[in-house]
Design a protein around this motif. Sequence first.
Motif, PDB file in Angstrom:
ATOM      1  N   GLN A  26       0.820  -1.219   0.000  1.00  0.00           N
ATOM      2  CA  GLN A  26       0.000   0.000   0.000  1.00  0.00           C
ATOM      3  C   GLN A  26       0.850   1.264   0.000  1.00  0.00           C
ATOM      4  O   GLN A  26       0.565   2.203  -0.728  1.00  0.00           O
ATOM      5  CB  GLN A  26      -0.914  -0.015   1.234  1.00  0.00           C
ATOM      6  N   THR A  27       1.878   1.288   0.823  1.00  0.00           N
ATOM      7  CA  THR A  27       2.673   2.506   0.932  1.00  0.00           C
ATOM      8  C   THR A  27       4.086   2.294   0.406  1.00  0.00           C
ATOM      9  O   THR A  27       4.936   3.143   0.551  1.00  0.00           O
ATOM     10  CB  THR A  27       2.731   3.006   2.389  1.00  0.00           C
ATOM     11  N   GLY A  28       4.307   1.147  -0.224  1.00  0.00           N
ATOM     12  CA  GLY A  28       5.596   0.883  -0.858  1.00  0.00           C
ATOM     13  C   GLY A  28       5.414   0.947  -2.364  1.00  0.00           C
ATOM     14  O   GLY A  28       4.782   1.852  -2.878  1.00  0.00           O
ATOM     15  N   LYS A  29       5.944  -0.054  -3.065  1.00  0.00           N
ATOM     16  CA  LYS A  29       5.803  -0.036  -4.518  1.00  0.00           C
ATOM     17  C   LYS A  29       4.550  -0.818  -4.932  1.00  0.00           C
ATOM     18  O   LYS A  29       4.209  -1.829  -4.337  1.00  0.00           O
ATOM     19  CB  LYS A  29       7.043  -0.643  -5.167  1.00  0.00           C
ATOM     20  N   ILE A  30       3.900  -0.318  -5.968  1.00  0.00           N
ATOM     21  CA  ILE A  30       2.732  -1.000  -6.526  1.00  0.00           C
ATOM     22  C   ILE A  30       3.214  -1.734  -7.776  1.00  0.00           C
ATOM     23  O   ILE A  30       3.785  -1.116  -8.672  1.00  0.00           O
ATOM     24  CB  ILE A  30       1.640   0.018  -6.924  1.00  0.00           C
ATOM     25  N   VAL A  31       3.003  -3.041  -7.826  1.00  0.00           N
ATOM     26  CA  VAL A  31       3.458  -3.804  -8.984  1.00  0.00           C
ATOM     27  C   VAL A  31       2.289  -4.592  -9.575  1.00  0.00           C
ATOM     28  O   VAL A  31       1.337  -4.923  -8.872  1.00  0.00           O
ATOM     29  CB  VAL A  31       4.614  -4.774  -8.611  1.00  0.00           C
ATOM     30  N   ALA A  32       2.353  -4.854 -10.851  1.00  0.00           N
ATOM     31  CA  ALA A  32       1.330  -5.681 -11.503  1.00  0.00           C
ATOM     32  C   ALA A  32       1.966  -6.474 -12.635  1.00  0.00           C
ATOM     33  O   ALA A  32       1.653  -6.293 -13.793  1.00  0.00           O
ATOM     34  CB  ALA A  32       0.196  -4.807 -12.027  1.00  0.00           C
ATOM     35  N   PRO A  33       2.914  -7.367 -12.291  1.00  0.00           N
ATOM     36  CA  PRO A  33       3.615  -8.120 -13.336  1.00  0.00           C
ATOM     37  C   PRO A  33       2.741  -9.228 -13.923  1.00  0.00           C
ATOM     38  O   PRO A  33       1.652  -9.510 -13.424  1.00  0.00           O
ATOM     39  CB  PRO A  33       4.796  -8.714 -12.578  1.00  0.00           C
ATOM     40  N   GLU A  34       3.251  -9.869 -14.945  1.00  0.00           N
ATOM     41  CA  GLU A  34       2.579 -11.038 -15.525  1.00  0.00           C
ATOM     42  C   GLU A  34       2.521 -12.166 -14.496  1.00  0.00           C
ATOM     43  O   GLU A  34       1.564 -12.909 -14.436  1.00  0.00           O
ATOM     44  CB  GLU A  34       3.389 -11.544 -16.731  1.00  0.00           C
ATOM     45  N   LEU A  35       3.601 -12.272 -13.721  1.00  0.00           N
ATOM     46  CA  LEU A  35       3.674 -13.343 -12.718  1.00  0.00           C
ATOM     47  C   LEU A  35       4.272 -12.794 -11.428  1.00  0.00           C
ATOM     48  O   LEU A  35       5.338 -12.190 -11.447  1.00  0.00           O
ATOM     49  CB  LEU A  35       4.550 -14.497 -13.252  1.00  0.00           C
ATOM     50  N   TYR A  36       3.568 -13.024 -10.331  1.00  0.00           N
ATOM     51  CA  TYR A  36       4.051 -12.605  -9.006  1.00  0.00           C
ATOM     52  C   TYR A  36       4.157 -13.846  -8.145  1.00  0.00           C
ATOM     53  O   TYR A  36       3.175 -14.577  -7.971  1.00  0.00           O
ATOM     54  CB  TYR A  36       3.073 -11.607  -8.382  1.00  0.00           C
ATOM     55  N   VAL A  37       5.340 -14.122  -7.648  1.00  0.00           N
ATOM     56  CA  VAL A  37       5.557 -15.302  -6.813  1.00  0.00           C
ATOM     57  C   VAL A  37       5.802 -14.837  -5.383  1.00  0.00           C
ATOM     58  O   VAL A  37       6.806 -14.176  -5.095  1.00  0.00           O
ATOM     59  CB  VAL A  37       6.766 -16.130  -7.325  1.00  0.00           C
ATOM     60  N   ALA A  38       4.864 -15.144  -4.481  1.00  0.00           N
ATOM     61  CA  ALA A  38       4.965 -14.719  -3.078  1.00  0.00           C
ATOM     62  C   ALA A  38       5.449 -15.887  -2.242  1.00  0.00           C
ATOM     63  O   ALA A  38       4.783 -16.913  -2.156  1.00  0.00           O
ATOM     64  CB  ALA A  38       3.603 -14.245  -2.589  1.00  0.00           C
ATOM     65  N   VAL A  39       6.610 -15.720  -1.644  1.00  0.00           N
ATOM     66  CA  VAL A  39       7.219 -16.816  -0.887  1.00  0.00           C
ATOM     67  C   VAL A  39       7.314 -16.437   0.588  1.00  0.00           C
ATOM     68  O   VAL A  39       7.929 -15.425   0.935  1.00  0.00           O
ATOM     69  CB  VAL A  39       8.633 -17.136  -1.431  1.00  0.00           C
ATOM     70  N   GLY A  40       6.683 -17.230   1.430  1.00  0.00           N
ATOM     71  CA  GLY A  40       6.744 -16.948   2.869  1.00  0.00           C
ATOM     72  C   GLY A  40       6.100 -15.629   3.236  1.00  0.00           C
ATOM     73  O   GLY A  40       6.505 -14.968   4.180  1.00  0.00           O
ATOM     74  N   ILE A  41       5.091 -15.246   2.459  1.00  0.00           N
ATOM     75  CA  ILE A  41       4.338 -14.006   2.700  1.00  0.00           C
ATOM     76  C   ILE A  41       2.924 -14.399   3.104  1.00  0.00           C
ATOM     77  O   ILE A  41       2.250 -15.136   2.380  1.00  0.00           O
ATOM     78  CB  ILE A  41       4.310 -13.120   1.427  1.00  0.00           C
ATOM     79  N   SER A  42       2.474 -13.902   4.260  1.00  0.00           N
ATOM     80  CA  SER A  42       1.157 -14.318   4.743  1.00  0.00           C
ATOM     81  C   SER A  42       0.036 -13.670   3.941  1.00  0.00           C
ATOM     82  O   SER A  42      -1.003 -14.275   3.713  1.00  0.00           O
ATOM     83  CB  SER A  42       1.023 -13.958   6.222  1.00  0.00           C
ATOM     84  N   GLY A  43       0.246 -12.416   3.511  1.00  0.00           N
ATOM     85  CA  GLY A  43      -0.765 -11.757   2.681  1.00  0.00           C
ATOM     86  C   GLY A  43      -1.611 -10.756   3.441  1.00  0.00           C
ATOM     87  O   GLY A  43      -2.839 -10.762   3.314  1.00  0.00           O
ATOM     88  N   ALA A  44      -0.973  -9.882   4.227  1.00  0.00           N
ATOM     89  CA  ALA A  44      -1.699  -8.801   4.909  1.00  0.00           C
ATOM     90  C   ALA A  44      -2.359  -7.897   3.866  1.00  0.00           C
ATOM     91  O   ALA A  44      -1.860  -7.789   2.743  1.00  0.00           O
ATOM     92  CB  ALA A  44      -0.729  -7.985   5.762  1.00  0.00           C
ATOM     93  N   ILE A  45      -3.463  -7.252   4.258  1.00  0.00           N
ATOM     94  CA  ILE A  45      -4.198  -6.342   3.361  1.00  0.00           C
ATOM     95  C   ILE A  45      -3.228  -5.373   2.690  1.00  0.00           C
ATOM     96  O   ILE A  45      -3.324  -5.085   1.502  1.00  0.00           O
ATOM     97  CB  ILE A  45      -5.225  -5.490   4.155  1.00  0.00           C
ATOM     98  N   GLN A  46      -2.295  -4.858   3.489  1.00  0.00           N
ATOM     99  CA  GLN A  46      -1.384  -3.832   2.994  1.00  0.00           C
ATOM    100  C   GLN A  46      -0.440  -4.381   1.917  1.00  0.00           C
ATOM    101  O   GLN A  46      -0.034  -3.656   1.022  1.00  0.00           O
ATOM    102  CB  GLN A  46      -0.563  -3.240   4.163  1.00  0.00           C
ATOM    103  N   HIS A  47      -0.081  -5.660   2.010  1.00  0.00           N
ATOM    104  CA  HIS A  47       0.762  -6.243   0.961  1.00  0.00           C
ATOM    105  C   HIS A  47      -0.069  -6.506  -0.294  1.00  0.00           C
ATOM    106  O   HIS A  47       0.360  -6.186  -1.409  1.00  0.00           O
ATOM    107  CB  HIS A  47       1.439  -7.533   1.439  1.00  0.00           C
ATOM    108  N   LEU A  48      -1.272  -7.059  -0.093  1.00  0.00           N
ATOM    109  CA  LEU A  48      -2.136  -7.362  -1.236  1.00  0.00           C
ATOM    110  C   LEU A  48      -2.396  -6.099  -2.058  1.00  0.00           C
ATOM    111  O   LEU A  48      -2.484  -6.149  -3.284  1.00  0.00           O
ATOM    112  CB  LEU A  48      -3.467  -7.959  -0.762  1.00  0.00           C
ATOM    113  N   ALA A  49      -2.498  -4.949  -1.371  1.00  0.00           N
ATOM    114  CA  ALA A  49      -2.764  -3.683  -2.061  1.00  0.00           C
ATOM    115  C   ALA A  49      -1.695  -3.384  -3.098  1.00  0.00           C
ATOM    116  O   ALA A  49      -1.957  -2.697  -4.082  1.00  0.00           O
ATOM    117  CB  ALA A  49      -2.828  -2.542  -1.055  1.00  0.00           C
ATOM    118  N   GLY A  50      -0.500  -3.920  -2.904  1.00  0.00           N
ATOM    119  CA  GLY A  50       0.599  -3.607  -3.801  1.00  0.00           C
ATOM    120  C   GLY A  50       0.796  -4.584  -4.939  1.00  0.00           C
ATOM    121  O   GLY A  50       1.607  -4.336  -5.823  1.00  0.00           O
TER     122      GLY A  50
END
Lengths: 311, 250
Positions: free
Chosen positions: A244-268
């Motif tokens: 949310q307050t860091g970088k906003i990305v929208a790649p073809e493929l996003y691989v999330a490793v060891g990330i729980s997925g807080a609202i604030q991360h999902l926003a990005g």
Amino acid sequence: MSILVLAEHDNTSLKSATLHAVTAAQKIGGDIHVLVAGSGAQAAADAAAKVAGVAKVLLADDAIYAHALAENVAQLIVGLAANYSHVLSAATVNGKNILPRAAALLDVQQISEISAVESPDTFVRPTYAGNALTTVQSSDKIKVVTVRATAFDAASETGGSAAVEKVASAGDAGLSKFLGQEVQKTERPELTSARIVVSGGRGMQSGENFKMLEEVADKLGAAVGASRAAVDAGFVPNDYQVGQTGKIVAPELYVAVGISGAIQHLAGMKDSKVIVAINKDEDAPIFQVADYGLVADLFTAVPELAKELGK
Amino acid sequence: MKVLVAVKRVIDANVKVRVKADGTGVETQNVKMSMNPFCEIATEEAVRLKEAGKATEIVAVSLGGAQCAETIRTALAMGADRGIHVQTDVELQPLAVAKLLMAVVEKEQPGLVILGKQAIDDDANQTGQMLSALLGWPQATFASKLVLNDNNTANVTREVDGGLETIEVKTPFIMTTDLRLNEPRYASLPNIMKAKKKPIDALTPEQLGVDPTPRLKTLKVSEPPKRQAGVKVGSVAELVDKLKNEAKVI
């Protein structure tokens, strides 16, 4: 109607964020002028002149613009703004730093990080970490707008042949001074424009363990990102943060490793085309947005992934 | 040096925000409200300056309806000395907030104003930059480190797209906080009790001579398209196969 787009550049080249802002300007409609404020920035201006859809490039070349200090660049924009119906910038750190200052000097309520153009005075922007989309209409004479790059395609880097016109420096406000920077050098693509992003979270446990992710990233030609938790823990530098307050990305493929997925991360990252989640906790919220989920210990899954990709 | 801190009351960061069915806004009834996390960092930084003997007084300012007083109390419990509540029920947009804060700054004459870089409700990221523009002061945004120098300047390290950048600004100046500036403290019970006795002055936009009428009209608030959860794969080999042959992204 004429639209002024503030260029994001490093004096020698134009950053891709500018190309997305140009597309947003095209959706508004009108003559598009790109402002390059820099020091020894002729090459960046020449690059801007080649962008499809750009009618004119304004080059303000002065040592005081070398580091894009907001006080000086905002003053320059204010001096030019009377000729324009809109002033745009990509919502990069520079854009976010400079444009609100220019807007206030123009007595304009800025519209931040638009994700769609409805009409020349009406825009859609994400609010509440992207959990709401707000459509706003501006009554200001000049519209000052920052653009979420991932919401607009990049304009073509070629096909344009705009004239480069020199504009006078607006002078040094003398309020601030650049002292230095710590910039990470990397051969990998830029996080915000990479086709593939591999991100690690708190589950990575250490900065050393990010090497595993880098190996996967290099096999995929990907950028490496991180969640806030991994940055706060000091595993990786601040500029890796996606959210949310860091970088906003929208790649073809996003691989999330060891990330729980807080609202604030999902926003990005939730506008990524395909999302992969690797997490040992099968109830992690990241799986609710993942196209492909793998419930596994990352310390076995990631090396295996690197091996599999090497085949 | 007097330090002014601006604090905003927002829907708590852990609440899942819901858009109202009629499209006029988001649900705020019976929803937990808190101080904006970046404003907590701003308050913490001010308190640390006071503890280090560099700040003499901390004034916490909040703008909005009656309940903003709770947010000011939170700042007072963290260590601010007194509060100012600019009371209004008008929807406040960043330019209006900057104008109101400017009027407060002119009354209070602080050497430093600290604000959060962004409020997590409207995600605008404007107020600090606008306030410094209106005052003609330098702006040190997205700060991760502050060092006050002896010669009426400060060195501020900023989180930028490529890493970190350090600038020198003249005092007085505006600083907006990024996440790594500090880790805000929890207010202790004795400090929460003490905060109840600290003064909060009430002001109105009229008294400050500012017209806070919004410039942006909200036409609609809607829910973004929902992402559907996909499938779970059983192995790394299956994952790679799906990415190659089904999603065709690698």
